[in-house]
Design a protein around this motif. Structure first.
Motif, PDB file in Angstrom:
ATOM      1  N   UNK A 156      12.779   6.780 -42.828  1.00  0.00           N
ATOM      2  CA  UNK A 156      13.115   8.197 -42.866  1.00  0.00           C
ATOM      3  C   UNK A 156      13.839   8.477 -44.173  1.00  0.00           C
ATOM      4  N   UNK A 157      13.335   9.442 -44.931  1.00  0.00           N
ATOM      5  CA  UNK A 157      13.973   9.811 -46.191  1.00  0.00           C
ATOM      6  C   UNK A 157      13.996  11.331 -46.306  1.00  0.00           C
ATOM      7  N   UNK A 185      16.041   8.853 -34.492  1.00  0.00           N
ATOM      8  CA  UNK A 185      14.596   9.010 -34.687  1.00  0.00           C
ATOM      9  C   UNK A 185      13.896   8.489 -33.437  1.00  0.00           C
ATOM     10  N   UNK A 186      12.951   9.246 -32.916  1.00  0.00           N
ATOM     11  CA  UNK A 186      12.232   8.868 -31.706  1.00  0.00           C
ATOM     12  C   UNK A 186      10.953   8.119 -32.064  1.00  0.00           C
ATOM     13  N   UNK A 187      10.710   6.997 -31.373  1.00  0.00           N
ATOM     14  CA  UNK A 187       9.406   6.356 -31.426  1.00  0.00           C
ATOM     15  C   UNK A 187       8.574   6.996 -30.325  1.00  0.00           C
ATOM     16  N   UNK A 223       9.356  10.318 -34.959  1.00  0.00           N
ATOM     17  CA  UNK A 223       9.587  11.761 -34.961  1.00  0.00           C
ATOM     18  C   UNK A 223      11.071  12.032 -35.154  1.00  0.00           C
ATOM     19  N   UNK A 224      11.377  12.899 -36.138  1.00  0.00           N
ATOM     20  CA  UNK A 224      12.760  13.272 -36.447  1.00  0.00           C
ATOM     21  C   UNK A 224      12.926  14.752 -36.167  1.00  0.00           C
ATOM     22  N   UNK A 225      13.914  15.102 -35.323  1.00  0.00           N
ATOM     23  CA  UNK A 225      14.095  16.490 -34.900  1.00  0.00           C
ATOM     24  C   UNK A 225      14.788  17.351 -35.937  1.00  0.00           C
ATOM     25  N   UNK A 256      15.249  19.269 -42.595  1.00  0.00           N
ATOM     26  CA  UNK A 256      14.230  19.773 -41.681  1.00  0.00           C
ATOM     27  C   UNK A 256      13.657  18.699 -40.777  1.00  0.00           C
ATOM     28  N   UNK A 257      12.881  19.093 -39.759  1.00  0.00           N
ATOM     29  CA  UNK A 257      12.239  18.143 -38.844  1.00  0.00           C
ATOM     30  C   UNK A 257      10.947  17.596 -39.435  1.00  0.00           C
TER      31      UNK A 257
END
Length: 258
Positions: A180-181, A198-200, A238-240, A246-247
């Motif tokens: 994630x960046x 972060x969701x897998x 997935x990052x909210x 931002x997501x």
């Protein structure tokens, strides 16, 4: 901000405005005083689109800001200044490309501005909630200023994911790795985002994504976890999003389970 002396950016942005306070008092009496009272709050409504503006490292992003004013107030000019944490945002990041005024009897006069936000004129510290000050000026030069609702400006995220091995035997281990960046407005690069949930997520070949587990990014934003292979399907991170970023949903990486 890029400029060492943070100059006031004066533009109009659309958000529902609060009641405006007179910036200049008037000693008028009689009919003039009555007219002044009518215009104690000339801004009736406003709106920003989008409500959250996500900016990367290269592309200019645009915000449409609309302000509505009371036709009885005879407003001749509308300006809006943008601030973050009480500091004016560099006006170079808000070039006005278009401004329109449309008379609409039902809702008053409409003022619409398209405003450019250029990452070259932003610093990382500018991410978050931007507040606004709206100024409305009448044809006689009398003006009113007050706070308007703000909007959120966020840094653009990226997330990668790779599931291995492919194919894999049922019951064996699948490793999903990625990173994630997010955009860095100081260096114009993407740097790892640390300490984020972060969701897998997994979906079957015909289903929808659902969360399997949640990870927290360590220093550098790396992501790595394992699951047991049970059926064909696709994995993604997935990052909210956060208050400053931002997501993002990663592109699914599908695995053939045999």
């Amino acid at each position: 901000m890029r400029s060492p002396s943070r100059s006031l950016g004066v533009l109009s942005l659309g958000v529902a405005a609060a009641v405006l306070l007179p910036a200049t008092a008037s000693a008028d009496t009689g009919a003039d005083a009555a007219a002044a009272a009518i215009c104690a709050a000339p801004v009736t409504d406003s709106a920003a689109a989008p409500a959250a503006l996500v900016v990367g490292t290269t592309d200019v992003k645009w915000l449409t800001y609309t302000v509505w004013t009371d036709t009885a107030c005879d407003v001749d000019l509308v300006d809006v200044a943008f601030f973050h944490s009480g500091e004016p945002v560099n006006e170079k990041s808000m070039r006005v490309a278009k401004a329109e005024r449309t008379d609409a009897a039902a809702s008053g006069e409409e003022w619409t501005f398209n405003v450019a936000f250029d990452p070259a004129d932003l610093d990382n510290a500018d991410a978050g909630t931007l507040t606004t000050t709206i100024t409305a000026t009448a044809t006689d030069g009398t003006s009113w200023s007050g706070a308007g609702k703000g909007f959120t400006m966020k840094r653009w995220p990226r997330v990668t994911n790779n599931a291995t091995p492919e194919p894999v035997a049922k019951g064996k281990t699948i490793t999903i790795a990625g990173k994630l960046s997010r955009a860095n407005w100081d260096s114009y690069e993407y740097h790892g985002y640390t300490g984020q949930k972060v969701a897998l997520q997994f979906r079957t070949t015909t289903g929808s994504y659902a969360t399997v587990k949640t990870l927290t990014t360590p220093s550098g934003g790396a992501l790595r976890t394992t699951v047991t292979a049970s059926r064909d399907g696709c994995f993604r991170f997935s990052f909210a999003g956060s208050s400053t970023t931002g997501p993002i949903n990663g592109a699914g990486d599908c695995v053939d389970v045999r």
